[in-house]
Design an enzyme around this catalytic site. Structure first.
Site, PDB file in Angstrom:
ATOM      1  N   SER A 277      17.856   3.196  23.725  1.00  0.00           N
ATOM      2  CA  SER A 277      18.904   3.522  24.706  1.00  0.00           C
ATOM      3  C   SER A 277      19.016   5.025  24.929  1.00  0.00           C
ATOM      4  CB  SER A 277      20.232   2.988  24.171  1.00  0.00           C
ATOM      5  OG  SER A 277      21.296   3.526  24.905  1.00  0.00           O
TER       6      SER A 277
ATOM      7  N   LYS B  64      20.530   2.927  17.296  1.00  0.00           N
ATOM      8  CA  LYS B  64      19.253   2.866  18.025  1.00  0.00           C
ATOM      9  C   LYS B  64      18.293   3.950  17.519  1.00  0.00           C
ATOM     10  CE  LYS B  64      20.109  -0.522  20.881  1.00  0.00           C
ATOM     11  NZ  LYS B  64      19.291  -1.726  20.984  1.00  0.00           N
TER      12      LYS B  64
ATOM     13  N   TYR C  69      26.758   3.247  18.081  1.00  0.00           N
ATOM     14  CA  TYR C  69      25.753   2.474  18.824  1.00  0.00           C
ATOM     15  C   TYR C  69      24.478   3.310  19.007  1.00  0.00           C
ATOM     16  CZ  TYR C  69      23.315   0.579  22.898  1.00  0.00           C
ATOM     17  OH  TYR C  69      22.350   0.119  23.757  1.00  0.00           O
TER      18      TYR C  69
HETATM   19  N1  LIG Z   1      22.351  -3.213  29.530  1.00  0.00           N
HETATM   20  C1  LIG Z   1      22.047  -1.924  29.508  1.00  0.00           C
HETATM   21  O1  LIG Z   1      22.314  -1.179  30.459  1.00  0.00           O
HETATM   22  C2  LIG Z   1      21.336  -1.317  28.313  1.00  0.00           C
HETATM   23  C3  LIG Z   1      21.106   0.058  28.270  1.00  0.00           C
HETATM   24  C4  LIG Z   1      20.433   0.597  27.176  1.00  0.00           C
HETATM   25  C5  LIG Z   1      19.971  -0.213  26.154  1.00  0.00           C
HETATM   26  N2  LIG Z   1      20.230  -1.560  26.217  1.00  0.00           N
HETATM   27  C6  LIG Z   1      19.737  -2.419  25.124  1.00  0.00           C
HETATM   28  O2  LIG Z   1      19.028  -3.490  25.698  1.00  0.00           O
HETATM   29  C7  LIG Z   1      19.178  -4.666  24.909  1.00  0.00           C
HETATM   30  C8  LIG Z   1      19.659  -5.824  25.790  1.00  0.00           C
HETATM   31  O3  LIG Z   1      20.885  -5.462  26.412  1.00  0.00           O
HETATM   32  P1  LIG Z   1      21.714  -6.528  27.268  1.00  0.00           P
HETATM   33  O4  LIG Z   1      22.601  -5.764  28.195  1.00  0.00           O
HETATM   34  O5  LIG Z   1      20.784  -7.556  27.809  1.00  0.00           O
HETATM   35  O6  LIG Z   1      22.642  -7.151  26.114  1.00  0.00           O
HETATM   36  P2  LIG Z   1      23.129  -8.670  25.913  1.00  0.00           P
HETATM   37  O7  LIG Z   1      24.305  -8.587  25.005  1.00  0.00           O
HETATM   38  O8  LIG Z   1      23.295  -9.338  27.214  1.00  0.00           O
HETATM   39  O9  LIG Z   1      21.896  -9.334  25.160  1.00  0.00           O
HETATM   40  C9  LIG Z   1      21.700  -9.234  23.772  1.00  0.00           C
HETATM   41  C10 LIG Z   1      21.226 -10.598  23.283  1.00  0.00           C
HETATM   42  O10 LIG Z   1      20.951 -10.488  21.884  1.00  0.00           O
HETATM   43  C11 LIG Z   1      21.545 -11.608  21.222  1.00  0.00           C
HETATM   44  N3  LIG Z   1      21.848 -11.189  19.832  1.00  0.00           N
HETATM   45  C12 LIG Z   1      22.722 -10.238  19.422  1.00  0.00           C
HETATM   46  N4  LIG Z   1      22.722 -10.169  18.071  1.00  0.00           N
HETATM   47  C13 LIG Z   1      21.831 -11.084  17.631  1.00  0.00           C
HETATM   48  C14 LIG Z   1      21.393 -11.493  16.340  1.00  0.00           C
HETATM   49  N5  LIG Z   1      21.888 -10.978  15.218  1.00  0.00           N
HETATM   50  N6  LIG Z   1      20.441 -12.456  16.259  1.00  0.00           N
HETATM   51  C15 LIG Z   1      19.929 -13.015  17.384  1.00  0.00           C
HETATM   52  N7  LIG Z   1      20.314 -12.690  18.625  1.00  0.00           N
HETATM   53  C16 LIG Z   1      21.267 -11.730  18.742  1.00  0.00           C
HETATM   54  C17 LIG Z   1      22.776 -11.941  22.027  1.00  0.00           C
HETATM   55  O11 LIG Z   1      23.236 -13.272  21.851  1.00  0.00           O
HETATM   56  C18 LIG Z   1      22.271 -11.688  23.450  1.00  0.00           C
HETATM   57  O12 LIG Z   1      21.684 -12.846  24.014  1.00  0.00           O
HETATM   58  C19 LIG Z   1      20.161  -4.294  23.792  1.00  0.00           C
HETATM   59  O13 LIG Z   1      19.405  -3.950  22.659  1.00  0.00           O
HETATM   60  C20 LIG Z   1      20.865  -3.062  24.325  1.00  0.00           C
HETATM   61  O14 LIG Z   1      21.310  -2.215  23.284  1.00  0.00           O
HETATM   62  C21 LIG Z   1      20.902  -2.122  27.271  1.00  0.00           C
END
Ligand SMILES: NC(=O)c1ccc[n+]([C@@H]2O[C@H](COP(=O)([O-])OP(=O)(O)OC[C@H]3O[C@@H](n4cnc5c(N)ncnc54)[C@H](O)[C@@H]3O)[C@@H](O)[C@H]2O)c1
Length: 317
Positions: A116, A144, A140
């Protein structure tokens, strides 16, 4: 080629499942559904799995023998991480360590990590390139960065090959209208504004109007979710090329929009007006985050479908 998509029931992961399936990869989603939704996994197999459960992970690696792991699962609400850091370090760091150890034990050595922009903290300069100092200002972002450090050590010790993608703000929906961003609570700006435009919420909050930016509100770089997923396939090709070493890439569009600008664009595109409330700053929010995507453009030869914020917003309407 078999891909484990860990966190494939979430917002970005579910778009990844679809794009990888369309590209003829065999996809298996592992997810504990803590923030994801089973009905968002439209293709391939689904296996309920919590990455904190090493026994279950090991069983699934032995059952499927995946070639590569894409790791989307994490908790990702900055404010919550400030209030409850244990929850974040446990899931994001310990969980990832479990996953990586299980991979090594099962001789699976290719890994794509969802990192991130939060690892950079308050930027010294814009756009933020890969060499920019990393000083995360919330648990957070720290979680990462810790994983990025672990990856370097796993490469030296166990020959793990990885790509870390540092997303800026993922935005937009599947253009075929099937997959949506379904966070609960929703904390991301674009879906929240669209909810206000659609009358699903009374108003939209702006957190902080005294930042050192053009209109005082935070500036962010938005990257289209399917562009992100397509770039992961480029990451996969990169890892399959034996001559390439592990790498980190910043992923954004390379331009920034303030909160007020985004709100105005949604009002213009939807022809809807809604209440905007100006609140105080939130903990852990840097003023400006804009990516340099030059390294990714050159080394991964990526292209973008949607560089235009209006086109991204239209996928949400
Ligand atoms: N959305 C953004 O803009 C953004 C920006 C930077 C980084 N990220 C990173 O991208 C990734 C996905 O983000 P997102 O927005 O799709 O999030 P999200 O919360 O929609 O998806 C995360 C998924 O991981 C699953 N999960 C969480 N903990 C778990 C565990 N212990 N075991 C198994 N499954 C687990 C959740 O059920 C969910 O389906 C994350 O790592 C987030 O930190 C997202």
């Amino acid at each position: 080629m078999k891909i484990f998509i860990v966190g494939g029931a979430g917002y970005i992961g579910s778009h990844m499942v679809k794009i990888a399936h369309r590209a003829n990869y065999q996809v298996i989603t592992l997810d504990n559904l803590s923030t994801g939704h089973k009905d968002s996994v439209l293709f391939g197999k689904f296996e309920f799995c919590d990455i904190l459960d090493r026994e279950r992970l090991d069983k699934l690696f032995k059952l499927y023998n995946p070639d590569i792991v894409m790791h989307f699962s994490a908790y990702s609400i900055v404010e919550e991480s400030v209030i409850d850091p244990y929850k974040y370090y446990r899931n994001n760091v310990v969980g990832t360590l479990n996953l990586l150890k299980t991979m090594i034990d099962n001789d699976c050595k290719k890994f794509i990590f969802s990192s991130s922009a939060a690892i950079f903290g308050n930027p010294n300069y814009i756009p933020i390139d890969e060499e920019h100092p990393k000083r995360p200002i919330n648990p957070y972002g720290k979680s990462k960065l810790m994983v990025e450090e672990i990856l370097k050590d796993f490469e030296s010790a166990y020959d793990l090959k990885y790509v870390s993608f540092r997303y800026f703000n993922a935005a937009g929906h599947d253009p075929e209208g099937v997959l949506r961003e379904k966070h609960d609570p929703e904390t991301h700006l674009l879906p929240l504004i669209l909810q206000a435009a659609n009358g699903q919420r009374d108003s939209i909050n702006i957190y902080g109007n005294d930042y050192d930016t053009k209109d005082g509100t935070c500036v962010r770089d938005y990257i289209y979710v399917n562009d992100l997923a397509n770039i992961h396939l480029k990451g996969l090709e990169y890892l399959n090329n034996r001559n390439k070493s592990s790498a980190e890439f910043n992923l954004g569009n390379g331009n920034g929009f303030s909160v007020k600008e985004i709100i105005q664009k949604v009002k213009d595109l939807t022809h809807k007006d809604f209440k905007v409330l100006e609140k105080g700053r939130r903990d852990g929010d840097p003023a400006v985050l804009i990516a340099s995507n030059e390294k990714a453009r050159i080394e991964l030869e990526i292209g973008y479908d949607f560089t235009d914020i209006e086109n991204i917003i239209k996928t949400l309407m």
